[in-house]
Every structure is written in C-alpha cells, then in structure tokens.
Write a protein that holds these residues in place. Structure first.
Motif, PDB file in Angstrom:
ATOM      1  N   CYS A   1       9.834   0.163   1.413  1.00 24.95           N
ATOM      2  CA  CYS A   1      10.755  -0.009  -0.028  1.00 24.95           C
ATOM      3  C   CYS A   1      11.263  -1.635  -0.040  1.00 24.95           C
ATOM      4  O   CYS A   1      11.754  -2.105  -1.108  1.00 24.95           O
ATOM      5  CB  CYS A   1      11.812   0.862   0.153  1.00 24.95           C
ATOM      6  SG  CYS A   1      11.411   2.681  -0.012  1.00 24.95           S
ATOM      7  N   SER A   2      11.368  -2.144   1.136  1.00 24.27           N
ATOM      8  CA  SER A   2      11.784  -3.559   1.041  1.00 24.27           C
ATOM      9  C   SER A   2      10.770  -4.656   0.252  1.00 24.27           C
ATOM     10  O   SER A   2      11.041  -5.549  -0.284  1.00 24.27           O
ATOM     11  CB  SER A   2      11.950  -4.329   2.575  1.00 24.27           C
ATOM     12  OG  SER A   2      12.959  -3.645   3.206  1.00 24.27           O
ATOM     13  N   GLY A   3       9.422  -4.206   0.669  1.00 16.95           N
ATOM     14  CA  GLY A   3       8.266  -4.805  -0.266  1.00 16.95           C
ATOM     15  C   GLY A   3       8.045  -4.136  -1.452  1.00 16.95           C
ATOM     16  O   GLY A   3       7.532  -4.848  -2.498  1.00 16.95           O
ATOM     17  N   LEU A   4       8.173  -3.047  -1.853  1.00 16.31           N
ATOM     18  CA  LEU A   4       8.218  -2.323  -2.861  1.00 16.31           C
ATOM     19  C   LEU A   4       9.517  -1.452  -3.359  1.00 16.31           C
ATOM     20  O   LEU A   4       9.543  -0.439  -3.140  1.00 16.31           O
ATOM     21  CB  LEU A   4       7.049  -1.302  -2.906  1.00 16.31           C
ATOM     22  CG  LEU A   4       5.522  -1.764  -2.988  1.00 16.31           C
ATOM     23  CD1 LEU A   4       4.499  -0.379  -2.845  1.00 16.31           C
ATOM     24  CD2 LEU A   4       5.386  -2.344  -4.864  1.00 16.31           C
ATOM     25  N   PRO A   5      10.392  -2.059  -3.825  1.00 17.90           N
ATOM     26  CA  PRO A   5      11.740  -1.426  -4.272  1.00 17.90           C
ATOM     27  C   PRO A   5      11.504  -0.322  -5.023  1.00 17.90           C
ATOM     28  O   PRO A   5      10.948  -0.370  -5.932  1.00 17.90           O
ATOM     29  CB  PRO A   5      12.405  -2.635  -4.720  1.00 17.90           C
ATOM     30  CG  PRO A   5      12.042  -4.072  -4.126  1.00 17.90           C
ATOM     31  CD  PRO A   5      10.512  -3.495  -4.126  1.00 17.90           C
ATOM     32  N   GLY A   6      12.237   0.809  -4.581  1.00 17.40           N
ATOM     33  CA  GLY A   6      12.125   2.000  -5.412  1.00 17.40           C
ATOM     34  C   GLY A   6      10.928   2.988  -5.393  1.00 17.40           C
ATOM     35  O   GLY A   6      10.817   3.851  -5.880  1.00 17.40           O
ATOM     36  N   ALA A   7      10.128   2.382  -4.432  1.00 20.45           N
ATOM     37  CA  ALA A   7       8.749   3.289  -4.146  1.00 20.45           C
ATOM     38  C   ALA A   7       9.029   4.702  -3.566  1.00 20.45           C
ATOM     39  O   ALA A   7       9.979   4.773  -2.617  1.00 20.45           O
ATOM     40  CB  ALA A   7       8.074   2.343  -3.261  1.00 20.45           C
ATOM     41  N   GLU A   8       8.512   5.675  -3.868  1.00 18.91           N
ATOM     42  CA  GLU A   8       8.513   6.980  -3.369  1.00 18.91           C
ATOM     43  C   GLU A   8       7.459   6.876  -2.142  1.00 18.91           C
ATOM     44  O   GLU A   8       6.606   6.555  -2.313  1.00 18.91           O
ATOM     45  CB  GLU A   8       7.942   8.023  -4.233  1.00 18.91           C
ATOM     46  CG  GLU A   8       7.843   9.366  -3.705  1.00 18.91           C
ATOM     47  CD  GLU A   8       7.199  10.455  -4.612  1.00 18.91           C
ATOM     48  OE1 GLU A   8       7.109  11.640  -4.277  1.00 18.91           O
ATOM     49  OE2 GLU A   8       6.541  10.104  -5.470  1.00 18.91           O
ATOM     50  N   VAL A   9       8.113   7.136  -0.845  1.00 26.63           N
ATOM     51  CA  VAL A   9       7.535   7.384   0.379  1.00 26.63           C
ATOM     52  C   VAL A   9       7.092   8.740   0.778  1.00 26.63           C
ATOM     53  O   VAL A   9       8.275   9.501   1.070  1.00 26.63           O
ATOM     54  CB  VAL A   9       8.117   6.374   1.442  1.00 26.63           C
ATOM     55  CG1 VAL A   9       7.405   6.533   2.605  1.00 26.63           C
ATOM     56  CG2 VAL A   9       8.420   5.084   0.864  1.00 26.63           C
ATOM     57  N   VAL A  10       5.812   9.090   1.108  1.00 24.94           N
ATOM     58  CA  VAL A  10       5.540  10.495   1.389  1.00 24.94           C
ATOM     59  C   VAL A  10       5.039  10.328   2.893  1.00 24.94           C
ATOM     60  O   VAL A  10       4.292   9.567   3.003  1.00 24.94           O
ATOM     61  CB  VAL A  10       4.442  11.032   0.459  1.00 24.94           C
ATOM     62  CG1 VAL A  10       4.287  12.320   0.877  1.00 24.94           C
ATOM     63  CG2 VAL A  10       5.153  10.971  -0.965  1.00 24.94           C
TER      64      VAL A  10
END
Length: 405
Positions: free
Chosen positions: A61-70
C-alpha cells in the motif's frame, strides 16, 4: 553476473522478500498503469502465510496507496513461493494484470518479461571462473571487482556502509519492545553495555560482535532502515563484523569498503547460482549466505589470498546447510535475530580455519552453493518461510508458563 549493487539495497525492514520486493513491484505497477481507478494485489505462498507478520500489506500500500490486498492461502503449484498478482481496475473491471515474483534480497521478476533491474557486469558465472581469471592475471579479488565495476561501485558502497553503520548505532541506543505478538524486548544495548567480570579479550570480541548484530537485526524487526546483506532477515551479520573491525580493531574505512566489495561478490555468486530467498530455500539461503559473505569479506580485509577467501566462504555456507526458515508468529524476530548474532561469530571462526587449512580442502565454494540450492528445493515447504513447521509450529503449542522460562 550482475553488478554487486544488486546485492546491497537500502530499504525498510523487516523482510526484503516481503516488504522491499513487494514495495518495488507495487511502485513499478503503479508507474505502468497510473490511470487505473483502483488496484487489487493478491499475495500467494509465503507472502500469504507470513505477509501479515512481515508487513507486506503495508509495503504494497506504500507503493500503491488504497490498493485492496488479498491473502490467498489456498493456491498451489505456484511458479515461485513469493508470487503476487497485480490487477489494475477501471469501472470495477480488470484492465491489466501482471504476475510479479519477489525473488529475494528485494529483487523482483515479472512473468513473461525479460525484465532486468541490473546490467550484466561479469562474464564469469561462478567462483571457479572468477578464481581462474584472477590467477591468470595475478590480481587480487578486490582488484578484479574494481576493474569490472569501476569507481561508481565504490561510491555506492560508501553510501551502503554509512547506512549499515547508522543501523548499528541506532540499534545500540534503542530499548523497549519490538512490534508484534511476541512482545520481544530489545537486547542489543544490554549486550553492548554489560561487561562480565574479568572478561577475556575473546569474550569481549564475541559479545560486541553479537551486540552489533542484534542492533541491526532489531532495527530491521522494528521496520527501520537497513541494508540487505543479502536480505533484510540476515542484515545484521556483515555490518556487525565489519563495524567491530573498524570501531574496535581500527581498520580504516577504505579497507572496510574493499571488504564490502569482496563480500558482495560472494553474495552475487550465490544469488546467481542458487537463491538468497528463505521462501525458496530456507534460512540457509539467508543466514547461510550472509555468513558466507561475511567470512569472504573478512578474509579479504585480513589480506588473505583468493583461495583462503574462497575456503572461508565455503566453510561458512557448508555449516548452515539444511537450516530451516520457521519464523515464530510470522515475524522476523525468533529465531532470526539470534541467528544473525551466531552467524556473525561463526564467520570469524570460518576465517580462522581457512587461514591455516586452505591447502587441505576438498570442497569448492561452487559445490557447496549448488548443494545449498538442491537442499533448499528438497526441503518441505513448511520449513520455507511459511511458519507452518519447526519453531513456528511448536511455539504455539506451549503454555504461557513455558514461554516465560
């Protein structure tokens, strides 16, 4: 082989495979698909099993702010134990996907692409070829590296060494509890300050080297800035020994930088011909590689010949063969921190043996590296950074009373 720069990466702990690599993959995907409405990142294998304790979601999320991580813990037959599926979404529909692998030491590989982060610098593929090249021209290992890489490497290594020194100093001054379910107390400061009555010179050396290794490893566990050497989980071994040699033995910085170069070449041979990933080959690939790098670098610092350097690196790796990666609670703390200290002291012992016995050896460094890789591939998956076996499994069955003893 690639530049030695690829071995040393400055980044946030606690895991190069689980934080540095995923962060860099996320940044790369973001740069390729900046117009996406949203991003989804699915983690598989070791990243799914220990990613929560290793801070992988935070890194992504630091590299892709707001990303959903599964976290997908069901998938099998993965192309790599550290597999990530990045998906760019537009209007809720996948617009682009890429599988990216975190292959160890913060390096990444993109499926189906000839993606190469570093240019090829060395035509030699293993240590035997390096040894032959040095002997044919009657040059030292450090001279060989300098001719191949140029002064830019030495400028980079100065930055690396400063970052390593800073991590030792911060760790020696810090106290308190490390993050995570283990509530582990920092120990570096205690080791550094607590001198035993009538302490011998050898005990002092081991205590200080261990303190320095704890200092860096605890900084890593606290998600602070460290240098992969060759990974974050094994980042304390090399700086501990070289910091001792500079601060307590008086070796000048330029000789320390030369030793870093020699150690980096050892690490380069390992990552080229085997693996430095705990998820792929167990802790032998991380701590074993770090110990091997440190032994080779220290032998070079002491002015030993190239055969002695090779033997020191071989001894250090050989006696870590089969070492499992079984982080308790999925954290880079137990047994990781203590292993850094033990490996740093073992590296010194390896150099002492190589100094006197190198003419009697039977096993080459390349042979032991190949053996490490085969051993890692044969190792049960639960002993390769999944926290499903070994200490990670048995710890959870103990009572709180037993844990406190």
């Amino acid at each position: 082989m690639q530049s030695i720069k690829s071995v040393y990466k400055i980044g946030q702990g606690p895991s190069s495979s689980h934080t540095v690599g995923p962060y860099r993959a996320a940044r790369l995907f973001s740069e390729r698909y900046p117009d996406a409405d949203a991003y989804r990142v699915t983690l598989y294998g070791s990243l799914a099993f220990t990613g929560e304790g290793h801070g992988t979601k935070k890194a992504v999320c630091s590299g892709l702010p707001g990303a959903e991580v599964v976290f997908d813990r069901e998938a099998v037959d993965l192309p790599h134990p550290n597999t990530m599926l990045f998906t760019a979404l537009r209007d809720g529909v996948p617009a682009a996907q890429k599988r990216i692998f975190s292959i160890g030491g913060g390096s990444i590989r993109i499926e189906g692409e000839a993606f190469d982060e570093e240019q090829e610098v060395y035509p030699q593929k293993n240590f035997t070829e390096i040894l032959d090249a040095c002997r044919a021209r009657d040059i030292t290992l450090v001279q060989f590296i300098r001719e191949a890489e140029g002064e830019s490497l030495w400028e980079y290594l100065k930055t690396v060494w400063q970052a390593m020194r800073d991590s030792v100093k911060r760790g020696l001054q810090a106290d308190g509890i490390l993050p995570g379910a283990l509530h582990l107390t920092r120990k570096a400061k205690l080791l550094y300050e607590k001198r035993c009555y009538n302490e011998s010179a050898d005990v002092t050396m081991n205590r200080l080297i261990a303190a320095y290794a704890y200092a860096v490893s605890e900084e890593n566990a606290d998600e602070h800035l460290v240098v992969t050497a060759p990974t974050c989980g094994s980042c304390g071994v090399l700086p501990a020994v070289l910091y001792y040699m500079q601060e307590d033995r008086g070796f000048p910085e330029e000789e320390i930088i030369d030793a870093l170069a020699a150690a980096g070449l050892i690490g380069n041979v390992i990552r080229t011909n085997a693996s430095i990933s705990g998820a792929e080959c167990g802790c032998q690939a991380e701590i074993g590689s770090a110990c091997s790098m440190t032994a080779g670098g220290l032998a070079a610092l002491f002015g030993l010949n190239i055969a002695q350097i090779e033997y020191a690196a071989e001894i250090a790796m050989e006696h870590h063969l089969g070492l499992t990666c079984d982080p308790v609670c999925g954290l880079v703390q137990i047994p990781c921190i203590e292993r850094n200290a033990v490996a740093s002291m073992r590296a010194v012992s390896a150099v002492n043996l190589s100094r006197f016995l190198y003419t009697t050896r039977k096993i080459s460094f390349d042979e032991v590296v190949a053996t490490m890789y085969r051993t890692g591939k044969d190792m049960d998956e639960k002993y390769r950074e999944t926290s499903h076996g070994g200490l990670a499994e048995l710890y959870s069955t103990k009572s709180d009373h037993r844990r406190s003893l």
